[in-house]
Design a protein around this motif. Structure first.
Motif, PDB file in Angstrom:
ATOM      1  N   TYR A   1       4.662  -5.348 -12.061  1.00 47.36           N
ATOM      2  CA  TYR A   1       5.432  -6.574 -11.794  1.00 47.36           C
ATOM      3  C   TYR A   1       6.243  -6.455 -10.507  1.00 47.36           C
ATOM      4  CZ  TYR A   1       4.023  -8.693 -16.150  1.00 47.36           C
ATOM      5  OH  TYR A   1       3.261  -9.259 -17.145  1.00 47.36           O
ATOM      6  N   GLU A   2       6.645  -5.239 -10.166  1.00 51.52           N
ATOM      7  CA  GLU A   2       7.350  -5.042  -8.893  1.00 51.52           C
ATOM      8  C   GLU A   2       6.440  -5.395  -7.724  1.00 51.52           C
ATOM      9  OE1 GLU A   2       9.053  -2.223 -11.968  1.00 51.52           O
ATOM     10  OE2 GLU A   2       7.039  -2.761 -11.276  1.00 51.52           O
ATOM     11  N   ALA A   3       5.139  -5.069  -7.831  1.00 48.42           N
ATOM     12  CA  ALA A   3       4.188  -5.397  -6.767  1.00 48.42           C
ATOM     13  C   ALA A   3       3.841  -6.878  -6.763  1.00 48.42           C
ATOM     14  CB  ALA A   3       2.925  -4.556  -6.931  1.00 48.42           C
ATOM     15  N   ARG A   4       3.808  -7.481  -7.943  1.00 49.08           N
ATOM     16  CA  ARG A   4       3.449  -8.901  -8.036  1.00 49.08           C
ATOM     17  C   ARG A   4       4.470  -9.795  -7.339  1.00 49.08           C
ATOM     18  NH1 ARG A   4       1.015  -9.576 -14.210  1.00 49.08           N
ATOM     19  NH2 ARG A   4      -0.338  -7.746 -14.128  1.00 49.08           N
ATOM     20  N   ARG A   5       5.709  -9.324  -7.242  1.00 50.46           N
ATOM     21  CA  ARG A   5       6.723 -10.118  -6.538  1.00 50.46           C
ATOM     22  C   ARG A   5       6.373 -10.297  -5.064  1.00 50.46           C
ATOM     23  NH1 ARG A   5      10.511  -6.398  -9.258  1.00 50.46           N
ATOM     24  NH2 ARG A   5      11.042  -7.306 -11.291  1.00 50.46           N
ATOM     25  N   PHE A   6       5.529  -9.411  -4.536  1.00 45.51           N
ATOM     26  CA  PHE A   6       5.088  -9.514  -3.141  1.00 45.51           C
ATOM     27  C   PHE A   6       3.768 -10.279  -3.013  1.00 45.51           C
ATOM     28  CE2 PHE A   6       7.886  -5.863  -3.237  1.00 45.51           C
ATOM     29  CZ  PHE A   6       8.573  -5.925  -2.038  1.00 45.51           C
ATOM     30  N   GLY A   7       3.231 -10.733  -4.149  1.00 46.05           N
ATOM     31  CA  GLY A   7       1.968 -11.458  -4.120  1.00 46.05           C
ATOM     32  C   GLY A   7       0.755 -10.603  -4.370  1.00 46.05           C
ATOM     33  N   VAL A   8       0.949  -9.329  -4.705  1.00 43.62           N
ATOM     34  CA  VAL A   8      -0.186  -8.429  -4.982  1.00 43.62           C
ATOM     35  C   VAL A   8      -0.752  -8.785  -6.355  1.00 43.62           C
ATOM     36  CG1 VAL A   8      -0.911  -6.040  -5.298  1.00 43.62           C
ATOM     37  CG2 VAL A   8       0.829  -6.607  -3.584  1.00 43.62           C
ATOM     38  N   ARG A   9      -2.081  -8.906  -6.414  1.00 48.47           N
ATOM     39  CA  ARG A   9      -2.743  -9.298  -7.649  1.00 48.47           C
ATOM     40  C   ARG A   9      -3.990  -8.437  -7.883  1.00 48.47           C
ATOM     41  NH1 ARG A   9       1.367 -11.438  -8.052  1.00 48.47           N
ATOM     42  NH2 ARG A   9       1.921 -13.603  -8.543  1.00 48.47           N
ATOM     43  N   SER A  10      -4.438  -8.373  -9.120  1.00 47.71           N
ATOM     44  CA  SER A  10      -5.679  -7.672  -9.432  1.00 47.71           C
ATOM     45  C   SER A  10      -6.851  -8.377  -8.760  1.00 47.71           C
ATOM     46  CB  SER A  10      -5.896  -7.621 -10.941  1.00 47.71           C
ATOM     47  OG  SER A  10      -6.001  -8.915 -11.471  1.00 47.71           O
ATOM     48  N   ALA A  11      -7.888  -7.591  -8.435  1.00 40.56           N
ATOM     49  CA  ALA A  11      -9.102  -8.048  -7.740  1.00 40.56           C
ATOM     50  C   ALA A  11      -8.861  -8.325  -6.260  1.00 40.56           C
ATOM     51  CB  ALA A  11      -9.712  -9.268  -8.416  1.00 40.56           C
ATOM     52  N   MET A  12      -7.643  -8.109  -5.779  1.00 38.62           N
ATOM     53  CA  MET A  12      -7.334  -8.275  -4.354  1.00 38.62           C
ATOM     54  C   MET A  12      -7.778  -7.016  -3.607  1.00 38.62           C
ATOM     55  SD  MET A  12      -3.506  -8.839  -2.742  1.00 38.62           S
ATOM     56  CE  MET A  12      -3.403 -10.548  -3.263  1.00 38.62           C
ATOM     57  N   SER A  13      -8.222  -7.181  -2.383  1.00 33.91           N
ATOM     58  CA  SER A  13      -8.600  -6.009  -1.607  1.00 33.91           C
ATOM     59  C   SER A  13      -7.365  -5.152  -1.332  1.00 33.91           C
ATOM     60  CB  SER A  13      -9.242  -6.416  -0.284  1.00 33.91           C
ATOM     61  OG  SER A  13      -8.280  -6.925   0.616  1.00 33.91           O
ATOM     62  N   SER A  14      -7.572  -3.848  -1.284  1.00 36.41           N
ATOM     63  CA  SER A  14      -6.455  -2.935  -1.033  1.00 36.41           C
ATOM     64  C   SER A  14      -5.802  -3.203   0.314  1.00 36.41           C
ATOM     65  CB  SER A  14      -6.947  -1.486  -1.097  1.00 36.41           C
ATOM     66  OG  SER A  14      -7.468  -1.183  -2.362  1.00 36.41           O
ATOM     67  N   ALA A  15      -6.615  -3.585   1.306  1.00 37.86           N
ATOM     68  CA  ALA A  15      -6.067  -3.856   2.634  1.00 37.86           C
ATOM     69  C   ALA A  15      -5.117  -5.035   2.597  1.00 37.86           C
ATOM     70  CB  ALA A  15      -7.203  -4.113   3.617  1.00 37.86           C
ATOM     71  N   THR A  16      -5.503  -6.097   1.898  1.00 34.95           N
ATOM     72  CA  THR A  16      -4.634  -7.273   1.773  1.00 34.95           C
ATOM     73  C   THR A  16      -3.363  -6.927   1.018  1.00 34.95           C
ATOM     74  OG1 THR A  16      -6.532  -8.771   1.810  1.00 34.95           O
ATOM     75  CG2 THR A  16      -4.489  -9.632   0.887  1.00 34.95           C
ATOM     76  N   ALA A  17      -3.505  -6.168  -0.063  1.00 34.60           N
ATOM     77  CA  ALA A  17      -2.338  -5.771  -0.854  1.00 34.60           C
ATOM     78  C   ALA A  17      -1.352  -4.968  -0.014  1.00 34.60           C
ATOM     79  CB  ALA A  17      -2.786  -4.955  -2.064  1.00 34.60           C
ATOM     80  N   ARG A  18      -1.865  -4.066   0.818  1.00 34.14           N
ATOM     81  CA  ARG A  18      -0.981  -3.248   1.648  1.00 34.14           C
ATOM     82  C   ARG A  18      -0.276  -4.094   2.710  1.00 34.14           C
ATOM     83  NH1 ARG A  18      -0.647   2.066   1.749  1.00 34.14           N
ATOM     84  NH2 ARG A  18      -2.675   2.444   0.805  1.00 34.14           N
ATOM     85  N   ARG A  19      -0.969  -5.103   3.213  1.00 35.07           N
ATOM     86  CA  ARG A  19      -0.314  -5.999   4.186  1.00 35.07           C
ATOM     87  C   ARG A  19       0.823  -6.775   3.533  1.00 35.07           C
ATOM     88  NH1 ARG A  19      -5.630  -6.942   6.119  1.00 35.07           N
ATOM     89  NH2 ARG A  19      -5.790  -8.877   4.901  1.00 35.07           N
ATOM     90  N   LEU A  20       0.601  -7.213   2.300  1.00 38.87           N
ATOM     91  CA  LEU A  20       1.637  -7.967   1.602  1.00 38.87           C
ATOM     92  C   LEU A  20       2.823  -7.091   1.224  1.00 38.87           C
ATOM     93  CD1 LEU A  20      -0.597 -10.106  -0.811  1.00 38.87           C
ATOM     94  CD2 LEU A  20       0.732 -10.959   1.146  1.00 38.87           C
ATOM     95  N   CYS A  21       2.531  -5.831   0.907  1.00 42.18           N
ATOM     96  CA  CYS A  21       3.582  -4.918   0.454  1.00 42.18           C
ATOM     97  C   CYS A  21       3.365  -3.545   1.095  1.00 42.18           C
ATOM     98  CB  CYS A  21       3.563  -4.813  -1.075  1.00 42.18           C
ATOM     99  SG  CYS A  21       4.830  -3.733  -1.751  1.00 42.18           S
ATOM    100  N   PRO A  22       3.923  -3.312   2.280  1.00 42.32           N
ATOM    101  CA  PRO A  22       3.709  -2.030   2.970  1.00 42.32           C
ATOM    102  C   PRO A  22       4.164  -0.816   2.169  1.00 42.32           C
ATOM    103  CG  PRO A  22       4.614  -3.671   4.474  1.00 42.32           C
ATOM    104  CD  PRO A  22       4.683  -4.270   3.102  1.00 42.32           C
ATOM    105  N   ALA A  23       5.126  -1.009   1.255  1.00 37.15           N
ATOM    106  CA  ALA A  23       5.627   0.116   0.457  1.00 37.15           C
ATOM    107  C   ALA A  23       4.821   0.321  -0.823  1.00 37.15           C
ATOM    108  CB  ALA A  23       7.091  -0.126   0.098  1.00 37.15           C
ATOM    109  N   LEU A  24       3.710  -0.376  -0.966  1.00 37.90           N
ATOM    110  CA  LEU A  24       2.914  -0.304  -2.191  1.00 37.90           C
ATOM    111  C   LEU A  24       2.407   1.126  -2.427  1.00 37.90           C
ATOM    112  CD1 LEU A  24       1.734  -2.145  -4.430  1.00 37.90           C
ATOM    113  CD2 LEU A  24      -0.307  -2.393  -2.996  1.00 37.90           C
ATOM    114  N   VAL A  25       2.571   1.600  -3.663  1.00 40.47           N
ATOM    115  CA  VAL A  25       2.091   2.921  -4.058  1.00 40.47           C
ATOM    116  C   VAL A  25       0.771   2.749  -4.806  1.00 40.47           C
ATOM    117  CG1 VAL A  25       2.562   4.984  -5.416  1.00 40.47           C
ATOM    118  CG2 VAL A  25       4.445   3.799  -4.242  1.00 40.47           C
ATOM    119  N   PHE A  26      -0.273   3.424  -4.342  1.00 39.21           N
ATOM    120  CA  PHE A  26      -1.577   3.376  -4.996  1.00 39.21           C
ATOM    121  C   PHE A  26      -1.760   4.610  -5.871  1.00 39.21           C
ATOM    122  CE2 PHE A  26      -2.365   0.484  -1.483  1.00 39.21           C
ATOM    123  CZ  PHE A  26      -3.229  -0.457  -2.029  1.00 39.21           C
TER     124      PHE A  26
END
Length: 362
Positions: free
Chosen positions: A53-78
């Protein structure tokens, strides 16, 4: 002539675990708690299987490409997925369900329908949902949201209403009003493309959908028109089917303009590859047969399939196989209005059975 008695209304619960994979990782690794977290590949062409849910606040969603997710949330932990752990927790949760009813229809590792109309517990459906959520929290350390209603359509909508860690009850008296107030994009089976088509027709809410007659909906949406007609009235006759195996996973897109060029066709396959890969990642599935579906501008439909030597589930292989199946059909002499990919011949836990109105007191 004696008429058969009308069967009692169903009492259906939809249980949906909250950010399941991500929550398991945060439970097992306290250092990850409170951080924006994605389960899945961190590579540039990887896919997010689940987001906290912390990542979802930045717009990160399942089935999203990792590159897009990282752009939305640079601090995202994989973190890499641990499907053996998720499957074990899922079995724990299903064991809890079985205390109240044998009628359990798993949709994936993290959600299921339960028919508790004739539950031996003697409890109301609402009390059962509360007891299940409490047991899940106590025995797994995780939270679940629940929807309680008189059919599957409304129970699933209700489980999403108060997420995370929420409960929503939609009684027969409240059902029609509940549906009327919802945006059509919330309806199960109405994706972004269909929602956009509805918006162009002036249909934005359940009330707008209900105002259109069956003939109008069938004219514009074909066979799905009847489903939309019933759903807008809070009607769903589908029973809860215990241990029904999933035979395939597929996704398709209808384009606002017909596609002709190779680059556009490849780009048109990307959403389907993303969606199928994301679904497989969430459910721990893989498959050996990839099927390409395309529909030309004149509505002529073609399918091509290929069975691979080993099960696959990643976006890259899905897309590459789809492009290979498309190659013999090129160059395209007329536009293509729809493209889709389906993965079948499935293996994995999501494909196997687990060890698959008025006056109704909910």
């Amino acid at each position: 002539m004696t008429l058969a008695p009308t069967p009692p209304p169903r009492k259906v619960i939809h249980i949906d675990m909250d950010a399941f994979y991500a929550s398991v990782e945060q439970r097992d690794h306290p250092a990850l708690r409170g951080l924006p977290l994605a389960v899945g590949g961190s590579r540039e062409r990887g896919v997010v299987a689940a987001a906290s849910y912390e990542a979802r606040r930045f717009g990160v969603r399942s089935a999203m490409s990792s590159a897009t997710a990282r752009r939305l949330c640079p601090a995202l932990v994989f973190v890499p997925p641990r499907f053996d752990v998720y499957k074990a927790v899922s079995r724990q949760i299903r064991d809890i369900f079985a205390r109240y009813t044998p009628l359990i229809e798993p949709l994936s590792l993290d959600e299921a329908y339960l028919d508790v109309t004739a539950s031996p517990s003697g409890l109301t459906a609402t009390a059962i949902a509360q007891a299940i959520r409490a047991s899940i929290r106590q025995e797994t350390g995780l939270t679940a949201s629940a929807g309680v209603s008189y059919n599957k359509f409304l129970a699933k909508l209700a489980s999403d209403q108060n997420k995370p860690d929420g409960l929503c009850v939609v009684t027969p008296r409240k059902g029609p009003a509940f549906v009327e107030a919802l945006p059509v994009g919330r309806f199960h089976g109405v994706g972004p493309v269909t929602a956009a088509r509805m918006h162009k027709l002036g249909i934005f809410t359940g009330a707008d959908l209900r105002a259109r007659d069956l003939a109008f909906l069938q004219e514009h949406f074909g066979k799905a028109g009847e489903y939309y007609h019933l759903a807008a009235r809070g009607i769903d006759h589908r029973p809860v089917r215990a241990d029904r195996p999933r035979k395939s996973v597929g996704s398709e897109s209808t384009f606002p303009e017909d596609l002709v060029e190779h680059e556009a066709l490849v780009a048109g396959l990307l959403p389907a590859a993303d969606a199928v890969a994301g679904h497989c990642a969430r459910q721990g599935l893989a498959g050996r047969t990839v099927t390409l579906k395309l529909r030309y501008a004149d509505f002529r439909q073609v399918t091509r399939a290929r069975t691979l030597p080993a099960p696959i589930a990643d976006r890259e292989t899905l897309l590459a196989t789809g492009v290979e199946l498309l190659a013999p059909l090129e160059p395209v002499t007329q536009g293509i209005r729809l493209l889709g990919l389906t993965l079948s011949n499935l293996t994995g836990d999501g494909d196997d059975p687990p060890d698959g109105q008025l006056g109704l007191e909910l």
